[in-house]
Scaffold this active site. Sequence first.
Site, short mmCIF file in Angstrom:
data_model
loop_
_atom_site.label_atom_id
_atom_site.label_comp_id
_atom_site.label_asym_id
_atom_site.label_seq_id
_atom_site.Cartn_x
_atom_site.Cartn_y
_atom_site.Cartn_z
N HIS A 17 -164.45 -2.21 69.40
CA HIS A 17 -163.14 -1.84 69.35
C HIS A 17 -163.16 -0.56 68.12
CE1 HIS A 17 -158.66 -1.97 69.74
NE2 HIS A 17 -158.59 -1.76 68.25
N GLU A 18 -163.46 -0.86 66.95
CA GLU A 18 -163.38 -0.04 65.59
C GLU A 18 -164.39 0.90 66.21
OE1 GLU A 18 -161.17 -0.11 63.84
OE2 GLU A 18 -160.41 -2.33 64.52
N HIS B 136 -162.51 3.78 67.95
CA HIS B 136 -161.68 4.45 67.15
C HIS B 136 -162.41 5.54 66.18
CE1 HIS B 136 -157.91 2.52 67.98
NE2 HIS B 136 -158.45 1.29 67.28
#
Length: 447
Positions: A17-18, A21
């Site tokens: 997920h990170e 980003h």
Amino acid sequence: MTLVYFLLAITFLVFVHELGHFLAARSCGVKVLSFSIGFGPAIASVQWRGTEYRLAMIPLGGYVKMLGERSEQHPNQAESFSAQSPWRRAWISVAGPLANLVLAWLLFAALVWQQPEQVSSLLDSPEPSSWAASRGLESGDRVIAVNNTAIQTWRDLELALRAARPGQVELTFEKLGVIEVSSQELAKQAGAGDTGDLLNPRSLGLRPMVLELAIGQVLPQSAAEAAGIQAGDRLLRVNEQAVRDAKALIDLIRRSPNQSMLFEVEREGERLRIELTPRIDETDRAASPTGLDANQRQHARIGASLSPRFDMVQMPRDWFNLIESASIQTWHVTSLTVTSLWRMLTGELSWRQLGGPVSIADQAGQSAQRGANAYLGFLAVLSIGLFVLNMIPLPMLDGGHLVYCAIELIRGRALSEALRLRLQQLGLTAILALTMIALWNDFSRFF
């Protein structure tokens, strides 16, 4: 080991997920100050190319800290997040959840490629006194559709039933044809009452066709090991009766403490007859030292697991089928997750369905025990859950940032910091409320 599997799952999914980003921010030229897996004090960290990469003490989450995330910080600096256009900020915000969605698709694709055979929708004898039995379903019937959704595999059936909306549900069987039944009747049969809880085939008495039973793991110093039972033995007969039903066999064993049973098995093409005596578990004996009461007899064991071989359907092993199957599974699970969340919000579905970290850890441990493929499937479903959760349009979540960007595009200017702060407080309150419900459900289930 359950805790280990849980931490591995959370750490991996948060990293993906990170990373979404992080890569999106870099693609827009935004400077990333920190890339952290976990919260709190750092266990380990390294500085590389202007970014601190951290592994923090509390592993339940993570973050990417960018230059100028608040508009009053470095508003005119080219590498600042707040200096980017609304479209670029939206891309950076959505990239994390999208990374989880792409990961789920890749995991489903890997499972499709690795497992071209899937458990079919062919039915075994239904559970007595179940909805399936009351409708006259028999061994050899096949589910071919739920509403307008074609059913080919058992996984198709599970997803279609769980996604069934209130009202009339049409189940089409190869032999009996179409059976119309209300979702309320199904929920009642499944033991969900009026809460509208999610349905599953087994709660309705539907069971996949078991062709044969085999011995799975044999525990050391168990009755099975002492008798000479080995992992991989195919069970043919028990006490001169053919056996295919794992539940019925387990019940028979539990009712037969210290009684000799005759197991006929096949091992490497040779038929063997083995006498085996189920034993009372020592912990059960210690808990009730007054003799072999009815409760103890229910805990007689042989110390071996059963591994059923189901009727399978061969799926085409080509790129088109891989892409199609992985996409369908991703869509079904995503749709089911969104629908379930919406039904909770509207009161159609009980909030008891919401699970917290203890429930997730339990599922992680159970899936890992079933093997690598089951664990990968669990990761795919959990990754989709993270995608849906983060896309909820609440401040503090990625979906809330998308709403901010949309408002800015429509108004031509961003919301004031004071208003954003108040909205974030409301969003934090909603997130804490959901967390408390999930934790309470965990406490009710496991403690």
